[in-house]
Write a protein that holds these residues in place. Structure first.
Motif, mmCIF file in Angstrom:
data_model
loop_
_atom_site.group_PDB
_atom_site.id
_atom_site.type_symbol
_atom_site.label_atom_id
_atom_site.label_comp_id
_atom_site.label_asym_id
_atom_site.label_seq_id
_atom_site.Cartn_x
_atom_site.Cartn_y
_atom_site.Cartn_z
ATOM 1 N N ASP A 1 104.735 -65.203 65.012
ATOM 2 C CA ASP A 1 104.955 -63.815 65.697
ATOM 3 C C ASP A 1 104.710 -64.062 67.324
ATOM 4 O O ASP A 1 104.408 -63.107 68.079
ATOM 5 C CB ASP A 1 104.238 -62.914 65.231
ATOM 6 C CG ASP A 1 104.617 -61.523 64.701
ATOM 7 O OD1 ASP A 1 105.627 -61.145 65.749
ATOM 8 O OD2 ASP A 1 104.740 -61.076 63.609
ATOM 9 N N HIS B 1 109.826 -65.948 62.542
ATOM 10 C CA HIS B 1 109.840 -64.758 63.133
ATOM 11 C C HIS B 1 109.051 -65.006 64.540
ATOM 12 O O HIS B 1 107.852 -65.358 64.058
ATOM 13 C CB HIS B 1 109.207 -63.842 62.127
ATOM 14 C CG HIS B 1 108.818 -62.374 62.991
ATOM 15 N ND1 HIS B 1 110.016 -61.763 63.719
ATOM 16 C CD2 HIS B 1 107.920 -61.545 63.206
ATOM 17 C CE1 HIS B 1 109.464 -60.496 64.183
ATOM 18 N NE2 HIS B 1 108.073 -60.572 64.012
ATOM 19 N N HIS C 1 108.813 -63.527 68.872
ATOM 20 C CA HIS C 1 109.523 -62.665 69.874
ATOM 21 C C HIS C 1 109.811 -63.590 71.077
ATOM 22 O O HIS C 1 109.917 -63.136 72.122
ATOM 23 C CB HIS C 1 108.601 -61.497 70.178
ATOM 24 C CG HIS C 1 108.376 -60.828 69.076
ATOM 25 N ND1 HIS C 1 109.069 -59.380 68.705
ATOM 26 C CD2 HIS C 1 107.484 -60.731 68.089
ATOM 27 C CE1 HIS C 1 108.709 -58.943 67.753
ATOM 28 N NE2 HIS C 1 107.780 -59.700 67.041
ATOM 29 N N MET D 1 109.609 -55.903 57.116
ATOM 30 C CA MET D 1 108.449 -56.122 57.671
ATOM 31 C C MET D 1 107.694 -54.678 57.439
ATOM 32 O O MET D 1 107.859 -53.860 58.216
ATOM 33 C CB MET D 1 108.241 -56.575 59.126
ATOM 34 C CG MET D 1 108.981 -57.802 59.372
ATOM 35 S SD MET D 1 109.128 -58.645 61.026
ATOM 36 C CE MET D 1 107.401 -59.061 61.066
ATOM 37 N N ARG E 1 117.359 -57.302 65.259
ATOM 38 C CA ARG E 1 116.353 -56.372 64.638
ATOM 39 C C ARG E 1 116.885 -55.016 64.590
ATOM 40 O O ARG E 1 117.579 -54.393 65.701
ATOM 41 C CB ARG E 1 115.079 -56.403 65.767
ATOM 42 C CG ARG E 1 114.079 -55.797 65.359
ATOM 43 C CD ARG E 1 113.249 -56.219 64.261
ATOM 44 N NE ARG E 1 111.977 -55.269 64.342
ATOM 45 C CZ ARG E 1 111.039 -56.058 64.230
ATOM 46 N NH1 ARG E 1 110.765 -57.240 64.387
ATOM 47 N NH2 ARG E 1 109.996 -55.258 64.217
ATOM 48 N N TRP F 1 100.906 -61.763 58.560
ATOM 49 C CA TRP F 1 101.384 -61.060 59.722
ATOM 50 C C TRP F 1 100.221 -60.122 60.463
ATOM 51 O O TRP F 1 99.612 -59.438 60.032
ATOM 52 C CB TRP F 1 102.448 -59.875 59.246
ATOM 53 C CG TRP F 1 103.412 -59.018 60.247
ATOM 54 C CD1 TRP F 1 103.500 -59.308 61.538
ATOM 55 C CD2 TRP F 1 103.845 -57.907 59.989
ATOM 56 N NE1 TRP F 1 104.254 -58.102 62.155
ATOM 57 C CE2 TRP F 1 104.280 -57.395 61.033
ATOM 58 C CE3 TRP F 1 103.989 -56.987 58.644
ATOM 59 C CZ2 TRP F 1 105.123 -56.036 61.488
ATOM 60 C CZ3 TRP F 1 104.593 -55.918 58.932
ATOM 61 C CH2 TRP F 1 105.147 -55.338 60.166
HETATM 62 ZN ZN ZN Z 1 106.881 -59.372 65.140
#
Ligand code: ZN
Ligand code: RAT
Length: 408
Positions: free
Chosen positions: A350, A38, A40, A253, A182, A320
């Protein structure tokens, strides 16, 4: 029948000395390519969505929140500054006037150090010159190489206009960047409307276009399932049937409290303890759907492990956001090893800015190696030594195998 030569060879392979064992674990963990499940990040084909360089690194929302605790500037004034002026202020505040002790600030130091840049510089001149001189595709290769990342999963929002335009142009992206669809705008707001059938058609269209490795959503701390709400209906009538029929895993999440302080903009989200039984119910009601789950609250981690023990369609992943700190990564990784063996995905980056891959993986590998080495050492003191091959097998499972199995 094992011959005596074979058993001798086997015995010679056993790592029976704690220091030798630890050294081997470090080598394997530090060199194993990892699939980052995961991020971005975007490849260069996504134009301005592909972020890299010192100004992007320093204006990461983890760092703007920290800067606004120490700099004498109002939130409004900060946001009026240009990106370079914001980056200058972040550098001045967190790196010149203070020691960069936080995890996100230390991350910048690890990145600068990886490229041989001055970690004590008085200004950003040298760093800007360096990053501006990079050719983006070569730079991506170099960063993937330093971080030993074999691939990254993006966060693709079909309801974002800029992104949707790029997808509609039939972009052919760097294959190391995998897509993930997403669904926050569909499941967390009321901006996407339509009948169940038309929404399902929209999803099917985007699945065909993006070819995602999973569908994902971030969920608030008060997420309930089952619930008498629109999200529950959309999950049951649109999203989960689509996941089942397309054989796509669903990523959950859970535990974010969006815009606790709107003045901080993107940095203004908080954390809340969530109810893990919501995920438990989903796993029970949809045994033929695979779920990846991560919770934002430290307090939810043990329950998540227990739930994963009960449901083999549930894969805990990552430490996370506010959990991505060495002390907490260490704690969570140890807890997971003790409760789940190697059947989990220890970390995701992330990353929003390319070079973050370098520090996020460097720092995570250290904690994972320590936790694993301690676990093998305990095995040794209980009477079983492991071999180097077994360590490689286990780390490969944690860093790539568990995910590959879920998305194959
Ligand atoms: Zn994220
Ligand atoms: O960690 C982050 O960067 C957060 O801002 C969120 O993007 C979070 O990871 C998410 O995917 O919602």
């Amino acid at each position: 029948m094992v011959t005596s030569t074979e058993s001798r060879t086997k015995f010679a392979d056993l790592l029976t000395h704690p220091e030798e064992l630890r050294a081997r674990v470090e080598i394997v963990v530090n060199s194993m390519p990892v699939m980052d499940v995961h991020t971005h990040l975007f490849p260069s084909e996504f134009n301005e969505l592909c972020l890299y360089g010192i100004d992007e690194l320093l204006t990461y929302h983890y760092l703007t929140a920290e800067t606004l605790r120490s700099a004498r500037i109002s939130h409004d004034r900060f946001w009026q500054l240009s990106k370079t002026a914001q980056a200058d202020l972040v550098w001045q505040t967190l790196f010149v006037e203070n020691s960069p002790a936080s995890e996100a600030a230390r991350g910048i130091i690890s990145v600068l150090d990886a490229f041989g840049l001055d970690t004590r510089a008085e200004n950003l001149g040298e760093a800007r010159e360096f990053f501006n001189s990079r050719r983006v595709d070569e730079h991506i290769d170099r960063v993937f190489d330093i971080a030993r990342v074999s691939g990254v999963v993006m966060t693709n929002d079909p309801f974002d206009d800029t992104e949707a335009e790029i997808w509609k142009s039939d972009v052919s992206a760097d294959p190391r960047f995998k897509s993930a669809m997403r669904l926050d705008r569909l499941l967390n707001g009321n901006s996407i409307t339509g009948t169940t059938a038309s929404l399902r058609q929209t999803l099917d269209g985007w699945i065909a276009r993006m070819n995602p490795v999973y569908m994902g959503v971030s969920l608030p701390a008060d997420f309930k399932f089952p619930a008498e709400d629109t999200r529950d209906r959309l999950l049951r009538e649109v999203v989960l049937p689509a996941a089942r029929e397309h054989g796509l895993a669903m990523t959950l999440m859970v535990g974010v409290r969006r815009r606790v302080n709107p003045k901080l903009r993107e940095a203004g989200d908080g954390v809340g303890k969530a109810d893990v039984t919501a995920v438990e119910r989903m796993c029970a009601d949809y045994p033929d759907v695979h779920f990846l789950a991560t919770f934002l609250s430290r307090e939810n981690q043990h329950e998540l492990c227990v739930t994963a023990r009960k449901f083999n369609n549930l894969m805990p992943f990552g430490c996370w956001w506010f959990l991505n700190n060495p002390s907490i990564v260490s704690e969570i990784t140890r807890e997971r090893l003790e409760l789940l063996g190697t059947s989990f995905i220890p970390q995701h980056s992330d990353a929003r800015v390319l070079e973050q891959l370098i520090y996020k993986w460097k720092h995570a590998r250290k904690e994972i190696a320590n936790a694993l080495a301690d676990s093998y050492e305990r095995l040794l003191s209980s009477g079983r030594a492991v071999t180097a091959e077994e360590i490689t097998r286990d780390v490969n499972r944690l860093f790539a195998g568990n995910f590959a199995e879920l998305v194959s």
